[in-house]
Design a protein around this motif. Structure first.
Motif, PDB file in Angstrom:
ATOM      1  N   TRP A 118       0.807  -1.213   0.000  1.00 22.62           N
ATOM      2  CA  TRP A 118       0.000   0.000   0.000  1.00 22.62           C
ATOM      3  C   TRP A 118       0.842   1.265   0.000  1.00 22.62           C
ATOM      4  N   ASP A 119       1.843   1.336   0.857  1.00 26.52           N
ATOM      5  CA  ASP A 119       2.610   2.571   0.963  1.00 26.52           C
ATOM      6  C   ASP A 119       3.363   2.904  -0.317  1.00 26.52           C
ATOM      7  N   ALA A 120       3.645   1.907  -1.126  1.00 23.89           N
ATOM      8  CA  ALA A 120       4.391   2.155  -2.365  1.00 23.89           C
ATOM      9  C   ALA A 120       3.602   2.981  -3.374  1.00 23.89           C
ATOM     10  N   VAL A 121       2.277   2.986  -3.288  1.00 22.20           N
ATOM     11  CA  VAL A 121       1.488   3.777  -4.253  1.00 22.20           C
ATOM     12  C   VAL A 121       1.566   5.266  -3.947  1.00 22.20           C
ATOM     13  N   LEU A 122       2.144   5.611  -2.794  1.00 19.55           N
ATOM     14  CA  LEU A 122       2.282   7.026  -2.435  1.00 19.55           C
ATOM     15  C   LEU A 122       3.546   7.650  -3.000  1.00 19.55           C
ATOM     16  N   ASP A 123       4.412   6.854  -3.620  1.00 22.36           N
ATOM     17  CA  ASP A 123       5.645   7.370  -4.219  1.00 22.36           C
ATOM     18  C   ASP A 123       5.300   8.481  -5.216  1.00 22.36           C
ATOM     19  N   PRO A 124       5.987   9.619  -5.172  1.00 22.52           N
ATOM     20  CA  PRO A 124       5.700  10.731  -6.081  1.00 22.52           C
ATOM     21  C   PRO A 124       5.778  10.359  -7.562  1.00 22.52           C
ATOM     22  N   LYS A 125       6.467   9.252  -7.910  1.00 23.53           N
ATOM     23  CA  LYS A 125       6.555   8.867  -9.317  1.00 23.53           C
ATOM     24  C   LYS A 125       5.198   8.474  -9.884  1.00 23.53           C
ATOM     25  N   TRP A 126       4.208   8.203  -9.009  1.00 26.91           N
ATOM     26  CA  TRP A 126       2.876   7.835  -9.491  1.00 26.91           C
ATOM     27  C   TRP A 126       1.942   9.036  -9.559  1.00 26.91           C
ATOM     28  N   LYS A 127       2.438  10.226  -9.321  1.00 25.12           N
ATOM     29  CA  LYS A 127       1.581  11.421  -9.353  1.00 25.12           C
ATOM     30  C   LYS A 127       0.919  11.560 -10.722  1.00 25.12           C
ATOM     31  N   GLY A 128      -0.388  11.714 -10.730  1.00 28.62           N
ATOM     32  CA  GLY A 128      -1.144  11.870 -11.968  1.00 28.62           C
ATOM     33  C   GLY A 128      -1.372  10.587 -12.730  1.00 28.62           C
ATOM     34  N   LYS A 129      -0.959   9.451 -12.154  1.00 31.54           N
ATOM     35  CA  LYS A 129      -1.081   8.179 -12.860  1.00 31.54           C
ATOM     36  C   LYS A 129      -2.086   7.221 -12.198  1.00 31.54           C
ATOM     37  N   ILE A 130      -2.618   7.622 -11.049  1.00 29.47           N
ATOM     38  CA  ILE A 130      -3.552   6.761 -10.322  1.00 29.47           C
ATOM     39  C   ILE A 130      -4.984   7.182 -10.624  1.00 29.47           C
ATOM     40  N   ILE A 131      -5.827   6.210 -10.867  1.00 31.04           N
ATOM     41  CA  ILE A 131      -7.248   6.458 -11.100  1.00 31.04           C
ATOM     42  C   ILE A 131      -8.032   5.632 -10.087  1.00 31.04           C
ATOM     43  N   ILE A 132      -9.039   6.255  -9.477  1.00 26.38           N
ATOM     44  CA  ILE A 132      -9.741   5.645  -8.349  1.00 26.38           C
ATOM     45  C   ILE A 132     -11.254   5.663  -8.604  1.00 26.38           C
ATOM     46  N   ARG A 133     -11.901   4.545  -8.343  1.00 31.20           N
ATOM     47  CA  ARG A 133     -13.369   4.492  -8.346  1.00 31.20           C
ATOM     48  C   ARG A 133     -13.872   5.371  -7.209  1.00 31.20           C
ATOM     49  N   ASP A 134     -14.933   6.155  -7.445  1.00 33.48           N
ATOM     50  CA  ASP A 134     -15.449   7.062  -6.432  1.00 33.48           C
ATOM     51  C   ASP A 134     -15.618   6.340  -5.098  1.00 33.48           C
ATOM     52  N   PRO A 135     -14.832   6.694  -4.085  1.00 32.70           N
ATOM     53  CA  PRO A 135     -14.825   5.923  -2.836  1.00 32.70           C
ATOM     54  C   PRO A 135     -16.127   5.969  -2.046  1.00 32.70           C
TER      55      PRO A 135
END
Length: 347
Positions: free
Chosen positions: A147-164
């Protein structure tokens, strides 16, 4: 305004059901479910083949939408059966008096933590939450493993999330992160800070699963958090270039449940469907064709697909107090919606 809109929609839905039922003499069975068209069409056909006097009429919507609809319709229920959603949502419905008790013939084959003590709902499937990514855009070696790895700044603007707010899966993930924070630190603040950092990396919150799948396939977002069965279906059945990682430190493991709706007009037909979709044959078919992990404990291990056995070995439940999560999740999600959503995406 939201409640008023739901009441209007419920009234319209009642009119539409009245218009389409009874024309051929069959008993209408109204099923609310988030399981998606493919799975619902399959069970509609199979059940009607075995029960020719019943007309299954399913309505596909998100887990939270089902709960909201049942609340809006409580004085004049339109559904007979609720087929699928996290147990957390069923627990809320049970407390609100929206469900009718039923003890299925297979009740003893479900563990105590996967059913309601008063027989108001029973678990059907176990649904782990995962990290998913587009394999054409992210090599396996570079994909986040926890989980914590998705917070890496290299993923900025690359994550898409279903409306929580509307998604049972996303509510489970967000709630799991906060409950983990409480378990580790005694406070929810680290969990909310985790969600702020995720927001900073998130490109978009999409309204429904179909949009999530399409955008992930088109690389409009290349990384997401979601439930394993849906991602596995995209990969194995629809040939969309995505795969998943089961987080190494642990993951929310949802109990996906089923229940009778209190005041449903055709409870006998609903009970028959309840039993039908939980036979060993139906559950093994669901595990094979719809990539679901059965909650029943009496199915022979060697009868399960290899992917289920592999997943069972890899899954570790995330740390956290389930009761705290059930009691607090609505409050947590309201705080996230009002104070965190889109708060850091422009930074």
């Amino acid at each position: 305004m939201r409640h008023t809109a739901l009441v209007v929609l419920a009234a319209l839905h009642a009119v539409l059901l009245a218009a389409c039922s009874g024309g051929d003499g069959r008993t209408p069975l109204v099923v609310y479910s988030p399981h998606g068209k493919e799975m619902l069409v399959h069970y509609e056909r199979e059940f009607e083949r075995a029960n020719s006097g019943i007309d299954v009429q399913w309505v596909d919507m998100g887990s939270q939408e089902v709960l909201d609809r049942l609340r809006a319709e409580s004085k004049n229920p339109q559904a007979d059966l609720w087929f699928g959603a996290p147990a957390e949502a069923f627990t809320k419905a049970a407390r609100a008096g929206l469900l009718a008790p039923y003890r299925p013939t297979w009740a003893a084959s479900v563990s105590a933590d996967a059913r309601d003590a008063g027989d108001l709902w029973y678990g059907m499937y176990l649904t782990p939450e995962v990290i998913a990514y587009n394999t054409a855009a992210i090599p396996a070696a570079e994909a986040p493993k926890d989980w914590d790895a998705v917070l890496d700044p290299k993923w900025k603007g690359k994550i898409i999330i279903r409306d929580p707010v509307a998604s049972g899966s996303m509510r489970a993930i967000f709630g799991g992160i906060i409950a983990r924070s409480v378990a580790q630190t005694g406070s929810s603040e680290a969990g909310f800070e985790w969600l702020r950092r995720l927001d900073a990396n998130t490109r978009e919150y999409v309204l429904n699963p179909t949009m999530l799948y399409q955008k992930l396939g088109r690389q409009e977002g290349v990384l997401t958090l979601y439930n394993m069965p849906d991602i596995a279906t995209l990969e194995r059945r629809l040939n969309i270039p995505v795969t998943y990682v089961i987080p190494a430190s642990g993951t929310p493991l949802l109990v996906d449940a089923i229940a009778l709706v209190k005041g449903g007009k055709n409870p006998d037909a609903a009970r028959r469907f309840y039993e039908f979709v939980n036979t060993p044959t139906a559950l093994l078919r669901a595990s094979r064709d719809f990539l679901r992990i059965p909650a029943r404990t009496d199915l022979p291990t060697d009868s399960l697909p290899q992917w289920v056995r592999d997943a069972q070995r890899a899954i570790r439940p995330m740390a956290g107090d389930p009761k705290l999560m059930n009691d607090s999740l609505d409050t947590w999600m309201t705080y996230w919606d009002q104070h965190i959503r889109n708060s850091r995406r422009s930074r």
